[in-house]
Design an enzyme around this catalytic site. Sequence first.
Site, PDB file in Angstrom:
ATOM      1  N   GLY A 183       1.092  -1.139  -0.085  1.00 34.58           N
ATOM      2  CA  GLY A 183      -0.218   0.137  -0.205  1.00 34.58           C
ATOM      3  C   GLY A 183       0.932   1.294  -0.152  1.00 34.58           C
ATOM      4  O   GLY A 183       1.963   1.379  -0.424  1.00 34.58           O
ATOM      5  N   THR A 203       7.893  -2.174  10.747  1.00 32.19           N
ATOM      6  CA  THR A 203       6.681  -0.762  11.181  1.00 32.19           C
ATOM      7  C   THR A 203       5.557  -0.367  11.501  1.00 32.19           C
ATOM      8  O   THR A 203       4.469   0.734  11.263  1.00 32.19           O
ATOM      9  CB  THR A 203       7.103   0.689  10.394  1.00 32.19           C
ATOM     10  OG1 THR A 203       6.996  -0.114   8.840  1.00 32.19           O
ATOM     11  CG2 THR A 203       9.679   0.298  10.664  1.00 32.19           C
ATOM     12  N   ALA A 204       4.938  -1.989  10.836  1.00 32.41           N
ATOM     13  CA  ALA A 204       3.335  -1.809  10.825  1.00 32.41           C
ATOM     14  C   ALA A 204       2.976  -2.042  12.175  1.00 32.41           C
ATOM     15  O   ALA A 204       2.245  -1.251  12.908  1.00 32.41           O
ATOM     16  CB  ALA A 204       3.372  -3.093   9.186  1.00 32.41           C
ATOM     17  N   ARG A 205       2.289  -3.160  12.905  1.00 34.13           N
ATOM     18  CA  ARG A 205       1.820  -3.251  14.239  1.00 34.13           C
ATOM     19  C   ARG A 205       2.527  -4.715  14.769  1.00 34.13           C
ATOM     20  O   ARG A 205       2.844  -5.654  14.202  1.00 34.13           O
ATOM     21  CB  ARG A 205       0.946  -3.715  13.502  1.00 34.13           C
ATOM     22  CG  ARG A 205      -0.269  -2.242  13.231  1.00 34.13           C
ATOM     23  CD  ARG A 205      -0.864  -1.498  14.569  1.00 34.13           C
ATOM     24  NE  ARG A 205      -1.111  -0.316  14.501  1.00 34.13           N
ATOM     25  CZ  ARG A 205      -1.365   0.715  14.273  1.00 34.13           C
ATOM     26  NH1 ARG A 205      -0.106   0.729  13.714  1.00 34.13           N
ATOM     27  NH2 ARG A 205      -1.599   1.259  13.782  1.00 34.13           N
ATOM     28  N   ILE A 264       2.371   2.923   2.260  1.00 36.26           N
ATOM     29  CA  ILE A 264       3.733   2.787   2.509  1.00 36.26           C
ATOM     30  C   ILE A 264       5.029   1.739   2.012  1.00 36.26           C
ATOM     31  O   ILE A 264       5.828   2.514   1.761  1.00 36.26           O
ATOM     32  CB  ILE A 264       4.253   2.941   4.088  1.00 36.26           C
ATOM     33  CG1 ILE A 264       3.142   4.046   4.711  1.00 36.26           C
ATOM     34  CG2 ILE A 264       5.277   2.679   4.889  1.00 36.26           C
ATOM     35  CD1 ILE A 264       2.871   3.516   6.228  1.00 36.26           C
ATOM     36  N   HIS A 305       7.646   3.137  18.717  1.00 39.86           N
ATOM     37  CA  HIS A 305       6.806   3.442  17.932  1.00 39.86           C
ATOM     38  C   HIS A 305       6.614   4.835  16.989  1.00 39.86           C
ATOM     39  O   HIS A 305       5.153   6.029  17.859  1.00 39.86           O
ATOM     40  CB  HIS A 305       4.920   3.115  18.645  1.00 39.86           C
ATOM     41  CG  HIS A 305       3.630   3.294  17.472  1.00 39.86           C
ATOM     42  ND1 HIS A 305       3.247   1.984  17.503  1.00 39.86           N
ATOM     43  CD2 HIS A 305       3.563   3.853  16.244  1.00 39.86           C
ATOM     44  CE1 HIS A 305       2.113   2.542  16.906  1.00 39.86           C
ATOM     45  NE2 HIS A 305       2.419   3.509  15.885  1.00 39.86           N
ATOM     46  N   GLU A 325       2.415  -2.141  23.610  1.00 41.14           N
ATOM     47  CA  GLU A 325       3.131  -1.199  23.681  1.00 41.14           C
ATOM     48  C   GLU A 325       2.724   0.115  24.705  1.00 41.14           C
ATOM     49  O   GLU A 325       1.339  -0.360  25.027  1.00 41.14           O
ATOM     50  CB  GLU A 325       3.122  -0.207  22.617  1.00 41.14           C
ATOM     51  CG  GLU A 325       3.615  -1.525  20.945  1.00 41.14           C
ATOM     52  CD  GLU A 325       3.428  -0.377  20.171  1.00 41.14           C
ATOM     53  OE1 GLU A 325       2.677   0.949  19.768  1.00 41.14           O
ATOM     54  OE2 GLU A 325       3.744  -0.204  19.043  1.00 41.14           O
TER      55      GLU A 325
HETATM   56  N1  LIG Z   1       4.637   2.804  13.054  1.00 38.98           N
HETATM   57  C1  LIG Z   1       3.241   3.523  12.550  1.00 38.98           C
HETATM   58  O1  LIG Z   1       3.876   4.677  13.428  1.00 38.98           O
HETATM   59  C2  LIG Z   1       2.411   3.655  11.142  1.00 38.98           C
HETATM   60  C3  LIG Z   1       2.052   4.009  10.217  1.00 38.98           C
HETATM   61  C4  LIG Z   1       1.593   4.427   9.905  1.00 38.98           C
HETATM   62  C5  LIG Z   1       0.945   2.874   9.224  1.00 38.98           C
HETATM   63  N2  LIG Z   1       0.982   2.228  10.320  1.00 38.98           N
HETATM   64  C6  LIG Z   1       1.050   0.743   9.777  1.00 38.98           C
HETATM   65  O2  LIG Z   1       1.248   0.210   8.686  1.00 38.98           O
HETATM   66  C7  LIG Z   1       0.510  -0.679   7.780  1.00 38.98           C
HETATM   67  C8  LIG Z   1       0.108  -0.536   6.558  1.00 38.98           C
HETATM   68  O3  LIG Z   1       0.246   1.184   6.176  1.00 38.98           O
HETATM   69  P1  LIG Z   1      -0.537   2.465   5.021  1.00 38.98           P
HETATM   70  O4  LIG Z   1      -0.165   3.192   4.833  1.00 38.98           O
HETATM   71  O5  LIG Z   1       0.565   1.148   3.956  1.00 38.98           O
HETATM   72  O6  LIG Z   1      -1.403   1.318   4.482  1.00 38.98           O
HETATM   73  P2  LIG Z   1      -2.528   0.876   2.981  1.00 38.98           P
HETATM   74  O7  LIG Z   1      -3.674   0.612   3.394  1.00 38.98           O
HETATM   75  O8  LIG Z   1      -1.757   1.496   2.092  1.00 38.98           O
HETATM   76  O9  LIG Z   1      -1.214  -0.644   2.587  1.00 38.98           O
HETATM   77  C9  LIG Z   1      -2.032  -1.713   3.300  1.00 38.98           C
HETATM   78  C10 LIG Z   1      -1.390  -3.531   2.941  1.00 38.98           C
HETATM   79  O10 LIG Z   1      -1.260  -4.767   2.859  1.00 38.98           O
HETATM   80  C11 LIG Z   1      -2.554  -5.292   1.683  1.00 38.98           C
HETATM   81  N3  LIG Z   1      -2.686  -6.370   3.015  1.00 38.98           N
HETATM   82  C12 LIG Z   1      -3.574  -6.453   3.298  1.00 38.98           C
HETATM   83  N4  LIG Z   1      -4.509  -7.247   3.962  1.00 38.98           N
HETATM   84  C13 LIG Z   1      -3.482  -8.046   3.513  1.00 38.98           C
HETATM   85  C14 LIG Z   1      -2.670 -10.059   3.289  1.00 38.98           C
HETATM   86  N5  LIG Z   1      -3.796 -10.905   4.279  1.00 38.98           N
HETATM   87  N6  LIG Z   1      -1.749 -10.366   3.342  1.00 38.98           N
HETATM   88  C15 LIG Z   1      -0.897  -9.346   2.445  1.00 38.98           C
HETATM   89  N7  LIG Z   1      -1.047  -7.838   2.386  1.00 38.98           N
HETATM   90  C16 LIG Z   1      -1.940  -7.511   2.812  1.00 38.98           C
HETATM   91  C17 LIG Z   1      -3.231  -4.343   1.736  1.00 38.98           C
HETATM   92  O11 LIG Z   1      -3.565  -5.126   0.467  1.00 38.98           O
HETATM   93  C18 LIG Z   1      -2.767  -2.832   1.320  1.00 38.98           C
HETATM   94  O12 LIG Z   1      -1.288  -2.815  -0.209  1.00 38.98           O
HETATM   95  C19 LIG Z   1      -1.062   0.618   8.527  1.00 38.98           C
HETATM   96  O13 LIG Z   1      -2.363  -0.758   8.333  1.00 38.98           O
HETATM   97  C20 LIG Z   1      -0.707   0.591   9.832  1.00 38.98           C
HETATM   98  O14 LIG Z   1      -0.875  -0.241  10.899  1.00 38.98           O
HETATM   99  C21 LIG Z   1       2.393   1.950  11.397  1.00 38.98           C
HETATM  100  O1  LIG Z   2       2.407   7.178  14.664  1.00 39.88           O
HETATM  101  C1  LIG Z   2       1.696   7.251  14.179  1.00 39.88           C
HETATM  102  O2  LIG Z   2       1.443   8.140  13.309  1.00 39.88           O
HETATM  103  C2  LIG Z   2       0.842   6.397  14.093  1.00 39.88           C
HETATM  104  O3  LIG Z   2       1.174   4.780  14.004  1.00 39.88           O
HETATM  105  C3  LIG Z   2      -0.784   5.799  14.066  1.00 39.88           C
HETATM  106  O4  LIG Z   2      -0.344   6.108  12.741  1.00 39.88           O
HETATM  107  P1  LIG Z   2      -0.981   4.484  12.304  1.00 39.88           P
HETATM  108  O5  LIG Z   2      -2.379   4.578  12.850  1.00 39.88           O
HETATM  109  O6  LIG Z   2      -1.170   4.978  10.950  1.00 39.88           O
HETATM  110  O7  LIG Z   2       0.284   3.906  12.981  1.00 39.88           O
END
Ligand SMILES: NC(=O)c1ccc[n+]([C@@H]2O[C@H](COP(=O)([O-])OP(=O)(O)OC[C@H]3O[C@@H](n4cnc5c(N)ncnc54)[C@H](O)[C@@H]3O)[C@@H](O)[C@H]2O)c1
Ligand SMILES: O=C(O)[C@H](O)COP(=O)(O)O
Length: 318
Positions: free
Chosen positions: A155, A231-233, A157, A281, A262
């Site tokens: 997606g 960096t996701a969850r 990121i 985070h 966390e």
């Molecule tokens: N560390 C942080 O501060 C921080 C900040 C922003 C986002 N995030 C996390 O990063 C994740 C990704 O963010 P993004 O903006 O790229 O989201 P996004 O919605 O743009 O992209 C998510 C991607 O995951 C794919 N996906 C969904 N389910 C799947 C599965 N079962 N198997 C494989 N791929 C799958 C989707 O097809 C999509 O390509 C967010 O869901 C969030 O949890 C963390």
């Molecule tokens: O630091 C962030 O921005 C937090 O993760 C919240 O953003 P997220 O919901 O995209 O993870």
Amino acid sequence: MSRPRVALLEAFGPEMQQTVERLTGGVLDIRYPASNDEADRAAILHDVDYAVVRAVKMPPVLLDAAPNLKLLHQWGTGTDGLPVAEALARGITVARSPGRNAPSLADHTLGLMIAVLKRLCVGDARVRAGEWLEPGIYDKGRDLTGARVGLVGYGAIAKEVAKRLAGFSCEVTYTRASGPIEGVPGFLSLDDLISGADVVSLHLPLTPETRHLMNAQTFARMRPGAVLINTARGGLVDQEALLAALESGQIGGAGLDVFDPEPLPAEHPLRRAPNTVLTPHMGGGTRDNLARIVGHWSGNVTAHAAGRELDPRDLVTG
Ligand SMILES: NC(=O)c1ccc[n+]([C@@H]2O[C@H](COP(=O)([O-])OP(=O)(O)OC[C@H]3O[C@@H](n4cnc5c(N)ncnc54)[C@H](O)[C@@H]3O)[C@@H](O)[C@H]2O)c1
Ligand SMILES: O=C(O)[C@H](O)COP(=O)(O)O
């Protein structure tokens, strides 16, 4: 007209509160909890119309403390910390800020990749401890340049990460739930991606299906010495299995911005795991990113308060 009342459900310190006030230009009446305890968060919800959640999850029971709530907004992208179904069932609009923090998260991801592959924290700790070069460093250190990098999720990121990796001549593969993207080469099944990569980097949401996607079986399939970046969850990774894979040397290191739970407990053994770079985070924690994120959700709050429709791409519908 009175200012829209907003509960920002994370105990930010005074500096962060001042920054949010500056970025929102005083047009919102924002309340902050005294702590992240449930009671303190409930205490600021009773008369607000809007609530914003960052990294501290909002349990469904907190909705009972917010009888006037009209819009529940995720600070960034991931909505696993929101009581989405319960809020929608009460007629509350749920929204998020898709893509806004992607550049910042991509920078953070690249930083973790380089730090782990080049063992920067091992070197840093040795210099601070009065030591010098790590024995065997020339066998252990790896370059990001030319590495095979597998992105799980493709997606906002992951796309920013892939752009940056092109500059490092990496061989980028990706997987996502809905199959290959037309015109984007490198799609693999999760299994093939994991077993072929020098770096596996997670960029997908946490859902019941993706919980512990990285577990003892998936770590066993990684190339010996490959590294994990998350960096996701935190819940995407079985942390006990990760610890075992790091300690046995099955994998070569990990860069983690997110944990489960966390904050990571003070005595958690991951804090002492070999060749790990751990950040609290803070992937989106930059001045540049804050302006984008706060600008986006505060814009949605003021639009909603003025009776305007939100961009459908920001709405969370289930
Ligand atoms: N560390 C942080 O501060 C921080 C900040 C922003 C986002 N995030 C996390 O990063 C994740 C990704 O963010 P993004 O903006 O790229 O989201 P996004 O919605 O743009 O992209 C998510 C991607 O995951 C794919 N996906 C969904 N389910 C799947 C599965 N079962 N198997 C494989 N791929 C799958 C989707 O097809 C999509 O390509 C967010 O869901 C969030 O949890 C963390
Ligand atoms: O630091 C962030 O921005 C937090 O993760 C919240 O953003 P997220 O919901 O995209 O993870």
